[in-house]
Structures are given as C-alpha cells and as structure tokens.
Write a protein that holds these residues in place. Structure first.
Motif, PDB file in Angstrom:
ATOM      1  N   VAL A  82      -2.686  -1.708 -13.025  1.00 32.58           N
ATOM      2  CA  VAL A  82      -1.997  -0.366 -12.486  1.00 32.58           C
ATOM      3  C   VAL A  82      -2.872   0.767 -12.817  1.00 32.58           C
ATOM      4  N   PHE A  83      -3.618   1.059 -13.871  1.00 31.02           N
ATOM      5  CA  PHE A  83      -4.420   2.031 -14.131  1.00 31.02           C
ATOM      6  C   PHE A  83      -5.741   1.934 -13.413  1.00 31.02           C
ATOM      7  N   GLY A  84      -6.234   0.415 -13.205  1.00 33.14           N
ATOM      8  CA  GLY A  84      -7.359   0.431 -12.615  1.00 33.14           C
ATOM      9  C   GLY A  84      -7.135   0.806 -10.990  1.00 33.14           C
ATOM     10  N   ALA A  85      -5.967   0.552 -10.292  1.00 37.36           N
ATOM     11  CA  ALA A  85      -5.750   0.678  -8.905  1.00 37.36           C
ATOM     12  C   ALA A  85      -5.903   2.302  -8.896  1.00 37.36           C
ATOM     13  N   PHE A  86      -5.244   2.771 -10.085  1.00 38.24           N
ATOM     14  CA  PHE A  86      -5.251   4.644  -9.811  1.00 38.24           C
ATOM     15  C   PHE A  86      -6.557   5.009  -9.808  1.00 38.24           C
ATOM     16  N   LEU A  87      -7.365   4.682 -11.048  1.00 35.27           N
ATOM     17  CA  LEU A  87      -8.580   5.399 -11.156  1.00 35.27           C
ATOM     18  C   LEU A  87      -9.646   5.088 -10.292  1.00 35.27           C
ATOM     19  N   SER A  88      -9.664   3.966  -9.670  1.00 34.88           N
ATOM     20  CA  SER A  88     -10.809   3.520  -8.806  1.00 34.88           C
ATOM     21  C   SER A  88     -10.389   3.974  -7.272  1.00 34.88           C
ATOM     22  N   THR A  89      -9.216   4.649  -7.061  1.00 33.21           N
ATOM     23  CA  THR A  89      -8.789   5.248  -5.773  1.00 33.21           C
ATOM     24  C   THR A  89      -8.621   6.727  -5.952  1.00 33.21           C
ATOM     25  N   MET A  90      -8.063   7.206  -7.064  1.00 30.10           N
ATOM     26  CA  MET A  90      -7.392   8.383  -7.324  1.00 30.10           C
ATOM     27  C   MET A  90      -6.241   8.837  -6.518  1.00 30.10           C
ATOM     28  N   ASP A  91      -5.638   7.750  -6.075  1.00 32.12           N
ATOM     29  CA  ASP A  91      -4.396   7.710  -5.264  1.00 32.12           C
ATOM     30  C   ASP A  91      -3.220   7.399  -5.725  1.00 32.12           C
ATOM     31  N   ILE A  92      -2.135   8.449  -6.099  1.00 36.29           N
ATOM     32  CA  ILE A  92      -1.040   8.035  -6.889  1.00 36.29           C
ATOM     33  C   ILE A  92      -0.251   6.783  -6.188  1.00 36.29           C
ATOM     34  N   LYS A  93      -0.539   6.595  -4.725  1.00 41.53           N
ATOM     35  CA  LYS A  93       0.331   5.541  -4.186  1.00 41.53           C
ATOM     36  C   LYS A  93      -0.192   4.086  -4.538  1.00 41.53           C
ATOM     37  N   ALA A  94      -1.478   4.024  -5.109  1.00 44.07           N
ATOM     38  CA  ALA A  94      -2.064   2.831  -5.386  1.00 44.07           C
ATOM     39  C   ALA A  94      -1.371   1.869  -6.661  1.00 44.07           C
ATOM     40  N   PRO A  95      -1.270   2.695  -7.756  1.00 44.08           N
ATOM     41  CA  PRO A  95      -0.392   2.014  -8.936  1.00 44.08           C
ATOM     42  C   PRO A  95       0.984   1.582  -8.341  1.00 44.08           C
ATOM     43  N   ILE A  96       1.567   2.613  -7.276  1.00 39.87           N
ATOM     44  CA  ILE A  96       3.049   1.888  -7.022  1.00 39.87           C
ATOM     45  C   ILE A  96       2.938   0.893  -6.216  1.00 39.87           C
ATOM     46  N   LEU A  97       1.789   0.608  -5.413  1.00 37.95           N
ATOM     47  CA  LEU A  97       1.667  -0.531  -4.520  1.00 37.95           C
ATOM     48  C   LEU A  97       1.430  -1.686  -5.674  1.00 37.95           C
ATOM     49  N   ILE A  98       0.691  -1.764  -6.607  1.00 38.48           N
ATOM     50  CA  ILE A  98       0.515  -2.697  -7.579  1.00 38.48           C
ATOM     51  C   ILE A  98       1.925  -3.171  -8.127  1.00 38.48           C
ATOM     52  N   ILE A  99       2.828  -2.220  -8.349  1.00 39.51           N
ATOM     53  CA  ILE A  99       3.968  -2.628  -8.937  1.00 39.51           C
ATOM     54  C   ILE A  99       4.938  -3.366  -8.016  1.00 39.51           C
ATOM     55  N   VAL A 100       4.725  -3.119  -6.917  1.00 35.60           N
ATOM     56  CA  VAL A 100       5.511  -3.683  -5.467  1.00 35.60           C
ATOM     57  C   VAL A 100       4.902  -4.894  -5.603  1.00 35.60           C
ATOM     58  N   LEU A 101       3.667  -5.105  -5.586  1.00 40.08           N
ATOM     59  CA  LEU A 101       2.978  -6.258  -5.427  1.00 40.08           C
ATOM     60  C   LEU A 101       3.386  -7.240  -6.478  1.00 40.08           C
ATOM     61  N   ILE A 102       3.490  -6.993  -7.921  1.00 40.88           N
ATOM     62  CA  ILE A 102       3.954  -7.849  -8.962  1.00 40.88           C
ATOM     63  C   ILE A 102       5.518  -7.981  -8.779  1.00 40.88           C
ATOM     64  N   LEU A 103       6.265  -7.326  -8.049  1.00 42.42           N
ATOM     65  CA  LEU A 103       7.629  -7.818  -8.015  1.00 42.42           C
ATOM     66  C   LEU A 103       7.623  -8.965  -6.704  1.00 42.42           C
ATOM     67  N   ILE A 104       6.651  -8.718  -5.609  1.00 39.21           N
ATOM     68  CA  ILE A 104       6.784  -9.574  -4.631  1.00 39.21           C
ATOM     69  C   ILE A 104       6.158 -10.953  -5.195  1.00 39.21           C
ATOM     70  N   ASP A 105       5.087 -10.694  -5.994  1.00 37.94           N
ATOM     71  CA  ASP A 105       4.601 -12.248  -6.707  1.00 37.94           C
ATOM     72  C   ASP A 105       5.619 -12.856  -7.421  1.00 37.94           C
ATOM     73  N   MET A 106       6.483 -11.983  -8.027  1.00 42.12           N
ATOM     74  CA  MET A 106       7.682 -12.587  -8.931  1.00 42.12           C
ATOM     75  C   MET A 106       8.629 -13.435  -8.127  1.00 42.12           C
ATOM     76  N   LEU A 107       8.953 -12.805  -7.056  1.00 41.74           N
ATOM     77  CA  LEU A 107       9.925 -13.430  -5.956  1.00 41.74           C
ATOM     78  C   LEU A 107       9.068 -14.707  -5.560  1.00 41.74           C
ATOM     79  N   ILE A 108       7.838 -14.835  -5.198  1.00 43.31           N
ATOM     80  CA  ILE A 108       7.220 -16.059  -4.598  1.00 43.31           C
ATOM     81  C   ILE A 108       7.101 -17.408  -5.657  1.00 43.31           C
TER      82      ILE A 108
END
Lengths: 96, 431
Positions: free
Chosen positions: B384-410
């Motif tokens: 979550v932090f790495g995705a933000f700091l490596s892109t400086m885009d606030i949408k990146a950590p939101i994507l990570i949280i969504v991906l964790i939810l998708i992974d949980m579903l899988i």
C-alpha cells in the motif's frame, strides 16, 4: 554456546526463525540467518547449517562449499516459525 | 496417475534445474550483484520521491507547496543524486559482478576491479571533451541502457584475467628473495595489461565503425527489452515464478534474467521522471514488488486475512504467524504453513491471484489511469505504501486495496475447502 547457521535467499524469513530457535534453546545456541550470497563468509565456528525449504535445491552446492552437516528445515516447522520444533531437531543433529 | 506422483516427478526435474540456474557462476554473480544494489536504489528512490512533490496548479496546501519549493530549489542536487544512483546502476552492477565472480574464483578482487572499472569508463561512458581547461564525459549510458554492456565488461575482464593467471600466461617470475606481495603484483602485470588492452581494442573497433560498444549492444537488445515490457510477458513471468513457488522453490533462480529487465526499466523511468519526460515502462521492480505480489509470492496477504478468521485452529495459527511477515512481503510462513506448497487445493488460486493483480495493474498503468513507477524503496515495504511512494499517485494504494479484496475472493472458495478438511481432522482428534 554452539553455533548454528540458517540460510535462505536474503536471510529475511530465516531471520524470524533464527530468533525463535535461540529463544527456545535458552542460551544453548547462537543462531544466525544469512542470505545465500554471504553465508560462506560467516562460517567461523558454525557446527550445523540449516537451509530454508525454498532454497533446498541449493543444498548440493552448499554441501560442496562447507565441511559441516547441511540439512533442510522441515516445511511445517518453517511455516509455523516453530523455534521449539527446529531446536529439537538441532539437538538430535548436534547430539546435545 | 494421482497428484502426488505427478508432482514428485516434476519436483525431481525442477530441483536440479533450479540448482543449475542458481549455481551457474555468471547467473549467480548477476543475481548477487542486483541483490546488493539495495542501498543505491533506496537513496535514488528517496531522491526521486522528494523531487516529485504531488502538486498541481490548483494546490493550496501549504506543506505540499513548501515541498515543491524545496524540490525546485534543490533540483540540481536531486538530479545529481538520481544520476549517480538509479541513473548509475550499471556502474554498481559492473562492480558487483566483478566482486562476486572474483570471489567465486577465490581470487583477490582488487586488480580485477581496477581492470573492469577501466573497461566500464572506456566502453560504457563516452568522452566528449578531454581538454586542459576541463574534461567532460557522457554518462547517459550509466543507467538502465548500459546494464548489459556493463555486465559484459565485467565478465570479459574477470574471465580473461582469471584465465591468464590460472595458466600462468605472461607470469614474471622474480627471485625468491623478493617479498611475496611484490611477486603477486608482477605475476598479474602482463595478464592485467593484456585484459585492459582488450577493452582498448574493442573501443577502437567500434569507433572505426562509427558507433560505440554500449550504443551498439543497446540497439541490439532494445527490441527484446520492449517486448519484455508487455502484458503477455508479465503474465508468463508471473505464472512461471509461481509455478516454482508452488514447488516451494524460491524465484531467485530467475533473478539473473529478471533483475536486469526490472531494474533497467526502473532506472530508465527514474531518469525520465527526473527530466520531466513521459515514463516509458510499466514492468519495473517496484511494479513487481508492490503491484503484482501483494504480500510476497502467491499474493498471500489476502489469504492471511482469511486465515486469521478461520474456525480451524491450525489455519488460524498459521494466519497469526504469517500475517505480519506477509504485510512486509514475506510469504514463506503462509506458503509452508498452510501449506500452499504442493497442495492441489491451492494450485489454481496460488497461480491466479498474482496473475490477476499483474493483468489489472499492467492495464491501468499502461493506459495512464494510474501513474507509472519511478522509485523503489524496499522489497519489505508494504504494498500500500510502496505503490504510493513509487508512483506518487493516490489512486495506486486504492488499487492495491481493491486487488487485495479481489485476491480474497479468489482464495475464498479454496480456503473454505481447506478449512473443511482441517476442521474434520481437528474434530477427529478431539473425539
């Protein structure tokens, strides 16, 4: 204190286990974790090398480089970071 | 044939293969060199992040404006740090390979290091003006573009020097009364001189052809590199590495191939970011660490969350042991604890989760919906932090949280199957 070395890719996950084995041994063992690139420089006084299961394919190569016994850590102990379980194995191997 | 006998057969072939890939001296030297880059990429990452204050024309936040002001006042320093860290990666890789390869040969590293540093400056850097009043050289190939040439410089230098020393070529023998250290210097003099001359000859040849060694090599490999920065490659690599992990084998065996591609692309992106250009690459080290493998290989952070809620005592224990390491990208406790390794129930979700993360992230970064990566902080930084700091885009950590939810579903249906088995066994024990 007898010395045991754990080896994994970068010494990260074995680092957690090393601490738990030391605690379980109550001062009888010094356990250090090293990455695969650096273990060969830290063999001084080490009596046993235990390798993380994810690096078990490297055991033949590690055996060639050292004179002490090299063993793979059983995956179930590794997964649970079971310091006590591994300490029991070590006691058998070192005849403590 | 049942699952166990198939997997035993595959393991019998895959273990020696992994050992070969891990022990081959050149591949091992490359891998160890890339692994040793961490302090350099961290400093470069910090400088890149400081230089990329997230401000737009409408920003009014005082802190962000002050940050942007600091970054522009110190832009020369930040760019200089960047040029010598992420932009100078090839130099450190050349040194690293020289060191690890010399160590493999059990050879003192100083003379080989001197030789390959000469080769690096000669072939990877380019002279512009070497005058009395001042000298300037072009270091633009010192980053990602120069990685392969730098690796070749190191291999040529160490191998040639070692070969000549082994075979006592040009050994100058001094009388026994001369001190040993001096004897060694003279023994290596001719081999070192000849190896240095090889670089000079290479320079002369390419110069006569109107180009230079590094530009030539880069022009040959750049089609392959751009093919590697694709959705197809991301999927294939993710599946392959996870197949290895399914057998409980660390993916470091592939580090020698993936390291140069991932870090090379990161270096090129960092240079583009520092220069204010459009970032060209998606598949970088930070893309892999923060977006594809969330919680380490197998994207097990999602599974760890499911495990701690489990009714099975065994699975709950594994989850409790493994969730903190998984948060920091270490997946071994979960992989060996559940276990996922060689467990037919988990084959599908284990391969699928990271691949799905890779596909979704690749498409979103490639289309520009989420900014591309230009910094790498640490493999252990939570996604979550790495995705933000490596892109400086606030949408990146939101994507990570969504991906964790998708992974949980899988993982969920397969987790339930495993839980049912564990509960049945636990009930048997208590009865």
């Amino acid at each position: 204190m007898r010395k045991v070395m754990l080896v994994c890719n970068a010494g990260m996950s074995t680092g957690i286990l090393a601490k738990r084995i030391e605690e379980a041994s109550e001062g009888q063992l010094q356990v250090r974790a090293y990455g695969e690139a650096e273990y060969a420089d830290n063999l001084d006084g080490v009596e046993l090398i235990l390798v993380g299961p994810q690096l078990r394919h490297q055991i033949p190569t590690i055996k060639k480089n050292v004179t002490v016994p090299v063993q793979s850590i059983p995956p179930k102990y590794y997964g649970l970071m079971d310091g006590k379980g591994v300490f029991k194995e070590i006691k058998k191997l070192l005849e403590m | 044939m049942n699952f166990n006998s198939i997997s035993e057969k595959i393991e019998k072939h895959i273990l020696p293969l992994a050992n070969k890939l891990s022990s081959q001296r050149h591949l091992k030297a490359i891998r160890d060199a890339f692994m040793s880059l961490l302090p350099i990429t961290l400093l470069g990452g910090v400088a890149s992040v400081i230089g990329a204050a997230p401000v737009t024309e409408t920003t009014t936040n005082g802190f962000l404006l002050a940050w942007a002001g600091f970054a522009s006042q110190n832009s020369l320093l930040l760019s200089w740090i960047n040029a010598l860290t992420l932009g100078g990666m090839a130099l450190y890789i050349c040194m690293g390979i020289t060191y690890f390869l010399s160590k493999h040969f059990k050879m003192d590293v100083f003379i080989p290091m001197m030789i390959t540093m000469f080769g690096f400056m000669m072939l990877v850097c380019n002279p512009i003006e070497l005058g009395w009043a001042g000298s300037s050289i072009d270091i633009s190939y010192m980053g990602g573009q120069g990685l392969l040439p730098a690796m070749l410089v190191a291999f040529i230098g160490v191998e040639l020097y070692h070969y000549m020393r082994e075979h006592n070529w040009g050994r100058i023998t001094l009388p026994p009364s001369v001190p040993a250290s001096l004897t060694e210097v003279f023994a290596g003099l001719v081999p070192a001189f000849l190896t240095l001359s090889v670089y000079v000859v290479i320079w002369i040849i390419f110069n006569a052809l109107g180009t230079n060694f590094t530009a030539f090599i880069y022009s040959i490999i750049s089609p392959a590199l751009s093919a590697a920065d694709s959705l197809g490659f991301t999927i294939i690599v993710t599946l392959l590495l996870h197949l290895f992990w399914f057998f409980g084998i660390h993916d470091a065996a592939f580090g020698a191939v993936l390291g140069p591609i991932r870090d090379g692309n990161l270096s090129i992106n960092a240079a583009a970011q520092a220069a204010g250009e459009v970032l060209p690459h998606v598949f970088t080290t930070s893309f892999w660490v923060y977006f594809v493998i969330i919680g380490g290989c197998g994207s097990v952070l999602s599974l760890a969350i499911l495990l701690i809620t489990s009714k099975s005592k065994q699975l709950k224990t594994v989850g409790r042991v493994g969730i903190v390491p998984a948060f920091f990208g270490i997946s071994e406790p979960i992989i060996f604890g559940v276990p996922l390794m060689l467990n037919p129930i988990f084959l599908i979700p284990f391969l699928l989760t990271s691949t799905v993360n890779g596909i979704i992230s690749f498409l979103l970064l490639d289309s520009g919906f989420i900014a591309k990566t230009f910094a790498m902080l640490s493999w252990q930084m939570p996604s979550v932090f790495g995705a933000f700091l490596s892109t400086m885009d606030i949408k990146a950590p939101i994507l990570i949280i969504v991906l964790i939810l998708i992974d949980m579903l899988i993982y969920f249906p397969f987790f339930k199957m495993q839980e049912k088995q564990c509960l049945a066994m636990e009930n048997e024990e208590t009865e």
